[in-house]
Enzyme design. Structure first.
Site, PDB file in Angstrom:
ATOM      1  N   LYS A 197      15.644   2.892 -11.292  1.00  0.00           N
ATOM      2  CA  LYS A 197      16.257   2.844 -12.640  1.00  0.00           C
ATOM      3  C   LYS A 197      15.866   4.070 -13.450  1.00  0.00           C
ATOM      4  O   LYS A 197      16.158   4.154 -14.636  1.00  0.00           O
ATOM      5  CB  LYS A 197      15.785   1.581 -13.379  1.00  0.00           C
ATOM      6  CG  LYS A 197      16.094   0.286 -12.668  1.00  0.00           C
ATOM      7  CD  LYS A 197      15.391  -0.864 -13.389  1.00  0.00           C
ATOM      8  CE  LYS A 197      15.214  -2.053 -12.466  1.00  0.00           C
ATOM      9  NZ  LYS A 197      14.175  -2.970 -12.948  1.00  0.00           N
ATOM     10  N   ARG A 247       1.482   4.410  10.263  1.00  0.00           N
ATOM     11  CA  ARG A 247       0.030   4.424  10.424  1.00  0.00           C
ATOM     12  C   ARG A 247      -0.735   4.444   9.102  1.00  0.00           C
ATOM     13  O   ARG A 247      -1.681   3.680   8.907  1.00  0.00           O
ATOM     14  CB  ARG A 247      -0.427   5.665  11.228  1.00  0.00           C
ATOM     15  CG  ARG A 247      -0.403   5.496  12.702  1.00  0.00           C
ATOM     16  CD  ARG A 247      -0.019   6.794  13.335  1.00  0.00           C
ATOM     17  NE  ARG A 247       1.336   7.100  12.931  1.00  0.00           N
ATOM     18  CZ  ARG A 247       2.398   6.660  13.589  1.00  0.00           C
ATOM     19  NH1 ARG A 247       2.259   5.972  14.672  1.00  0.00           N
ATOM     20  NH2 ARG A 247       3.626   6.922  13.168  1.00  0.00           N
ATOM     21  N   THR A 248      -0.359   5.339   8.215  1.00  0.00           N
ATOM     22  CA  THR A 248      -1.181   5.525   7.018  1.00  0.00           C
ATOM     23  C   THR A 248      -1.148   4.261   6.162  1.00  0.00           C
ATOM     24  O   THR A 248      -2.187   3.742   5.755  1.00  0.00           O
ATOM     25  CB  THR A 248      -0.700   6.753   6.227  1.00  0.00           C
ATOM     26  OG1 THR A 248      -0.605   7.850   7.136  1.00  0.00           O
ATOM     27  CG2 THR A 248      -1.661   7.099   5.113  1.00  0.00           C
ATOM     28  N   ARG A 300       1.665   7.845  -1.262  1.00  0.00           N
ATOM     29  CA  ARG A 300       2.380   8.904  -0.520  1.00  0.00           C
ATOM     30  C   ARG A 300       3.649   9.209  -1.289  1.00  0.00           C
ATOM     31  O   ARG A 300       4.359   8.294  -1.718  1.00  0.00           O
ATOM     32  CB  ARG A 300       2.720   8.459   0.901  1.00  0.00           C
ATOM     33  CG  ARG A 300       3.640   9.459   1.604  1.00  0.00           C
ATOM     34  CD  ARG A 300       3.856   9.151   3.054  1.00  0.00           C
ATOM     35  NE  ARG A 300       2.662   9.424   3.844  1.00  0.00           N
ATOM     36  CZ  ARG A 300       2.629   9.358   5.176  1.00  0.00           C
ATOM     37  NH1 ARG A 300       3.716   9.041   5.855  1.00  0.00           N
ATOM     38  NH2 ARG A 300       1.510   9.612   5.827  1.00  0.00           N
ATOM     39  N   HIS A 312      -2.789  16.017   3.450  1.00  0.00           N
ATOM     40  CA  HIS A 312      -2.903  14.653   3.971  1.00  0.00           C
ATOM     41  C   HIS A 312      -4.388  14.446   4.257  1.00  0.00           C
ATOM     42  O   HIS A 312      -4.823  14.395   5.410  1.00  0.00           O
ATOM     43  CB  HIS A 312      -2.052  14.533   5.236  1.00  0.00           C
ATOM     44  CG  HIS A 312      -1.791  13.124   5.691  1.00  0.00           C
ATOM     45  ND1 HIS A 312      -2.465  12.026   5.197  1.00  0.00           N
ATOM     46  CD2 HIS A 312      -0.921  12.651   6.624  1.00  0.00           C
ATOM     47  CE1 HIS A 312      -2.012  10.939   5.801  1.00  0.00           C
ATOM     48  NE2 HIS A 312      -1.082  11.293   6.673  1.00  0.00           N
TER      49      HIS A 312
HETATM   50  N1   CP Z   1      -0.049  10.209  10.767  1.00  0.00           N
HETATM   51  C1   CP Z   1       0.727   9.687   9.804  1.00  0.00           C
HETATM   52  O1   CP Z   1       0.652  10.070   8.627  1.00  0.00           O
HETATM   53  O2   CP Z   1       1.585   8.741  10.253  1.00  0.00           O
HETATM   54  P1   CP Z   1       2.572   7.899   9.342  1.00  0.00           P
HETATM   55  O3   CP Z   1       3.596   8.873   8.795  1.00  0.00           O
HETATM   56  O4   CP Z   1       3.171   6.868  10.242  1.00  0.00           O
HETATM   57  O5   CP Z   1       1.779   7.313   8.222  1.00  0.00           O
END
Ligand code: CP
Length: 305
Positions: free
Chosen positions: A83, A54-55, A104, A132
């Site tokens: 590396k 999703r993100t 991320r 998040h």
């Molecule tokens: N909600 C969320 O962060 O989903 P993903 O891990 O799929 O990005």
């Protein structure tokens, strides 16, 4: 004063209440008209050192609806990190190729570090079990949209409140409004004291439960979470709690009419598929709202809205 332009977003606490509301208001505009080509000359980098559906895809979708371009990776396996390249060198390099970096990373604090070394703004798309913030913004958007307001909400957060970074960000943000928190978790996965301190400092109430059904008649929002198996140091501890809370349709009988069920997704088994057809299920629309909110955030940081 609202000042979002050129600033990184690492933690939801980086933003004031007015700045959060500004992003939600801009996002409403994108929900009405998603294809405003304001990013035509911009390149956005998405660096995902940890899996995501999703993100990452909603960020990329947001950029593409706005007419921008994307560079980046979905896994560090295909990069020079294999590396031995450091995070600092990766960020300094990618900042040469983009106007803004979405990252991320599994390490708590990595997004703050990246923001300190990067010449372009960083958006934290999740750092370990820490924060998040963009999920938090879309959660707030979804709560406001379904309840009409962010004030006077009773929210029940259920499941892994220890390792679930989305609930940590959301508690901090909702502490800016008059929220009552109901925390439902196994003893071993309770909300960390550092997060509960935010609630106390804001003069708000929180209640802790192990029995899921106790919160059902009280909640306006039921925020389900996945037990985060990948973050347990001991797999045997995960086995003990992995089925602690499973929501099915029959359990919703005592819930309020205005209740909406949110979940950051992915789900494992904590949300039975028979809930999907219930009008109170909102989690797929919640994921869709992520595109509008991420469009708003990118536009605001680049000074385009
Ligand atoms: N909600 C969320 O962060 O989903 P993903 O891990 O799929 O990005």
């Amino acid at each position: 004063m609202i000042k979002i332009k050129n600033r990184s977003l690492v933690s939801i606490t980086d933003y004031t209440k007015d700045e959060i509301l500004r992003i939600l208001d801009i996002a409403e505009g994108f929900e009405e008209d998603q294809r405003q080509k304001i990013l035509r000359d911009y390149v956005i980098a998405t660096l995902f050192f940890e899996p995501s559906t999703r993100t990452r895809l909603s960020f990329e979708s947001a950029v593409q609806y706005l007419g921008g371009s994307i560079v980046g990776f979905a896994s560090p396996d295909v990069t020079s990190v294999t590396k031995g390249e450091t995070l600092k060198d990766t960020i300094l390099t990618v900042s040469n190729y983009s106007d803004l970096i979405v990252m991320r990373n599994p390490m708590d604090g990595s997004a703050r570090y990246a923001s300190e070394v990067s010449p372009v703004p960083i958006i934290n798309a999740g750092d370990g079990a820490n924060q998040h913030p963009t999920q938090c913004l879309l959660d707030l958007y979804s709560i406001r949209k379904t309840q009409g307001s962010l004030d006077n909400i009773h929210i029940a957060m259920v499941g892994d409140l220890k390792y679930g970074r989305t609930v940590h960000s959301l508690v901090q943000a909702l502490s800016l409004w008059n929220t009552t928190f109901h925390f439902v978790s196994p003893e071993s996965l309770k909300m960390p004291s550092s997060v509960k301190t935010w609630v106390k400092k804001a003069g708000l109430e929180y209640h802790q439960y192990t029995d899921f059904m106790e919160v059902m008649p009280k909640a306006d929002i039921l925020y389900m979470t996945r037990i985060q198996g990948e973050r347990f140091p001991d797999p045997l501890e995960y086995e003990k709690v992995k089925n602690a809370y499973v929501l099915d349709n029959s359990m919703l009988e005592t819930s309020k009419d205005n209740l909406r069920i949110l979940h950051p997704l992915p789900r494992v088994n904590e949300l039975n598929e028979d809930v999907d057809g219930n009008p109170k299920a909102y989690y797929f629309q919640q994921a869709k709202n992520g595109v509008y909110v991420r469009q708003a955030l990118i536009a605001a940081i680049l000074g385009l809205k």
